[in-house]
Design a protein around this motif. Sequence first.
Motif, PDB file in Angstrom:
ATOM      1  N   GLY A  88       0.798  -1.212   0.000  1.00 30.28           N
ATOM      2  CA  GLY A  88       0.000   0.000   0.000  1.00 30.28           C
ATOM      3  C   GLY A  88       0.831   1.262   0.000  1.00 30.28           C
ATOM      4  O   GLY A  88       0.448   2.277  -0.612  1.00 30.28           O
ATOM      5  N   ALA A  89       1.963   1.255   0.680  1.00 33.12           N
ATOM      6  CA  ALA A  89       2.826   2.434   0.719  1.00 33.12           C
ATOM      7  C   ALA A  89       3.369   2.758  -0.660  1.00 33.12           C
ATOM      8  O   ALA A  89       3.396   3.928  -1.080  1.00 33.12           O
ATOM      9  N   SER A  90       3.806   1.738  -1.376  1.00 34.17           N
ATOM     10  CA  SER A  90       4.310   1.947  -2.730  1.00 34.17           C
ATOM     11  C   SER A  90       3.228   2.528  -3.627  1.00 34.17           C
ATOM     12  O   SER A  90       3.465   3.479  -4.390  1.00 34.17           O
ATOM     13  N   LEU A  91       2.023   1.987  -3.526  1.00 35.05           N
ATOM     14  CA  LEU A  91       0.923   2.464  -4.355  1.00 35.05           C
ATOM     15  C   LEU A  91       0.539   3.894  -3.995  1.00 35.05           C
ATOM     16  O   LEU A  91       0.251   4.709  -4.879  1.00 35.05           O
ATOM     17  N   ALA A  92       0.537   4.219  -2.716  1.00 37.06           N
ATOM     18  CA  ALA A  92       0.190   5.572  -2.280  1.00 37.06           C
ATOM     19  C   ALA A  92       1.122   6.599  -2.909  1.00 37.06           C
ATOM     20  O   ALA A  92       0.675   7.656  -3.389  1.00 37.06           O
ATOM     21  N   HIS A  93       2.402   6.316  -2.915  1.00 31.67           N
ATOM     22  CA  HIS A  93       3.353   7.262  -3.489  1.00 31.67           C
ATOM     23  C   HIS A  93       3.186   7.373  -5.006  1.00 31.67           C
ATOM     24  O   HIS A  93       3.319   8.471  -5.573  1.00 31.67           O
ATOM     25  N   ALA A  94       2.878   6.262  -5.658  1.00 33.05           N
ATOM     26  CA  ALA A  94       2.683   6.313  -7.108  1.00 33.05           C
ATOM     27  C   ALA A  94       1.452   7.138  -7.463  1.00 33.05           C
ATOM     28  O   ALA A  94       1.467   7.914  -8.432  1.00 33.05           O
ATOM     29  N   CYS A  95       0.383   6.980  -6.694  1.00 31.05           N
ATOM     30  CA  CYS A  95      -0.831   7.757  -6.957  1.00 31.05           C
ATOM     31  C   CYS A  95      -0.589   9.241  -6.712  1.00 31.05           C
ATOM     32  O   CYS A  95      -1.031  10.101  -7.495  1.00 31.05           O
ATOM     33  N   ALA A  96       0.104   9.559  -5.626  1.00 28.85           N
ATOM     34  CA  ALA A  96       0.405  10.958  -5.328  1.00 28.85           C
ATOM     35  C   ALA A  96       1.278  11.577  -6.418  1.00 28.85           C
ATOM     36  O   ALA A  96       1.096  12.742  -6.784  1.00 28.85           O
ATOM     37  N   ALA A  97       2.214  10.784  -6.942  1.00 32.16           N
ATOM     38  CA  ALA A  97       3.087  11.291  -7.995  1.00 32.16           C
ATOM     39  C   ALA A  97       2.309  11.656  -9.250  1.00 32.16           C
ATOM     40  O   ALA A  97       2.756  12.492 -10.042  1.00 32.16           O
ATOM     41  N   ARG A  98       1.144  11.047  -9.412  1.00 28.30           N
ATOM     42  CA  ARG A  98       0.308  11.354 -10.568  1.00 28.30           C
ATOM     43  C   ARG A  98      -0.816  12.319 -10.224  1.00 28.30           C
ATOM     44  O   ARG A  98      -1.747  12.488 -10.991  1.00 28.30           O
ATOM     45  N   GLY A  99      -0.704  12.968  -9.063  1.00 28.22           N
ATOM     46  CA  GLY A  99      -1.606  14.066  -8.742  1.00 28.22           C
ATOM     47  C   GLY A  99      -2.816  13.730  -7.915  1.00 28.22           C
ATOM     48  O   GLY A  99      -3.725  14.552  -7.781  1.00 28.22           O
ATOM     49  N   ALA A 100      -2.853  12.525  -7.314  1.00 25.54           N
ATOM     50  CA  ALA A 100      -4.011  12.133  -6.515  1.00 25.54           C
ATOM     51  C   ALA A 100      -3.797  12.429  -5.042  1.00 25.54           C
ATOM     52  O   ALA A 100      -2.662  12.458  -4.549  1.00 25.54           O
ATOM     53  N   ASP A 101      -4.896  12.649  -4.332  1.00 24.90           N
ATOM     54  CA  ASP A 101      -4.880  12.675  -2.878  1.00 24.90           C
ATOM     55  C   ASP A 101      -5.145  11.254  -2.392  1.00 24.90           C
ATOM     56  O   ASP A 101      -5.908  10.505  -3.028  1.00 24.90           O
ATOM     57  N   VAL A 102      -4.546  10.881  -1.271  1.00 27.01           N
ATOM     58  CA  VAL A 102      -4.545   9.480  -0.852  1.00 27.01           C
ATOM     59  C   VAL A 102      -5.020   9.333   0.582  1.00 27.01           C
ATOM     60  O   VAL A 102      -4.526  10.006   1.496  1.00 27.01           O
ATOM     61  N   ALA A 103      -5.983   8.443   0.774  1.00 29.20           N
ATOM     62  CA  ALA A 103      -6.431   8.038   2.106  1.00 29.20           C
ATOM     63  C   ALA A 103      -6.039   6.588   2.310  1.00 29.20           C
ATOM     64  O   ALA A 103      -6.117   5.781   1.382  1.00 29.20           O
TER      65      ALA A 103
END
Length: 246
Positions: A17-32
Motif C-alpha cells: 500500500g505504501a508503494s501504491l500511495a506514493h505512485a498515486c500521489a506522484a500522478r496528482g491524486a490525494d490518498v487516504a
Amino acid sequence: MTLSDKVVLITGGTRMGASLAHACAARGADVALSYAHSAHAIDEVVTSVAATGRRAAAFATDLRVAAACASLVDDVIAWAGQLDVLVCLASVYARVPLDELTPQDWQEQLAVDLDASFHCARAAAAHMRPRGAGHVVLCSDWVAASGRPRYTGYLPYYVAKAGVVALTESLALELAADGVQVNAIAPGPILPAAGTTPEMQAAVMQATPLRHWGGPDVVTHAIMGLLDQEWVTGQVVRVDGGRHLL
C-alpha cells in the motif's frame, strides 16, 4: 483514468500500500489509507505523501466490521469531498492446520479478505455510480486465481481469495452500466513470508520462472496499469513472476 485531483482510498496502507500511495500521489491524486494496527508505519506513509504536496490521511478501521467499512468510505468522502478509486489490499495470511482451525479463525479470515472487500466496494460504489465513473481494485492471490489449492493449512485464506475472484466478476457486471470498473490483482511471491527459512525461500524461487521476488512495486505497476484502462473490467491479473506456470 487520469489521477490528477482524484481521491484514492487504499486499505492496508503498509508494504504494498505504501508503494501504491506514493505512485498515486506522484500522478496528482490525494490518498487516504486505512490501517488496523500499524499506526507508526502508516503515519510515515502519510507524512511522506504529504511532503509531495498532495493531501494524505490515515483512518484507523476494523475491517472485520461491516459498519466500519461503510464508515471508512463516509469518512474519506467527508475528508476529501469525493472518492474515485478504491484499492483493497488489507489481508490476513496465516497457516492454521485443519485440525486446529476454529470457527473464529474461519470467520476472521473471511471477514478481512472477502467480506471487507464487498462492504468497502459497495459503499464506494454508492458514491461512484451517480458520478458515472470509478475504479475498484480488489486483491486475490495467484493460487486462487489459478483455480485450485496448492498448499495445506490455508483453507480459509484460499476460500476467501477464491471468493474475491467471484466478487470481482460479479461486481464488475453489476456496476458496468454505471461506468464503474472492477478488477483484481492476484499477487504471487512478492516478498518472503514472515517466518520462512532461507531454504523455504529458495524453494519458492526455484518454482518461480522469473527466479526473483517481485517486490511491492510490481503490484503498484499492475494496479496503475488497470487504472489507466477505460475498457477493462472483471479481470483478475496475476502478478506472480510466472509462478502459476509450474
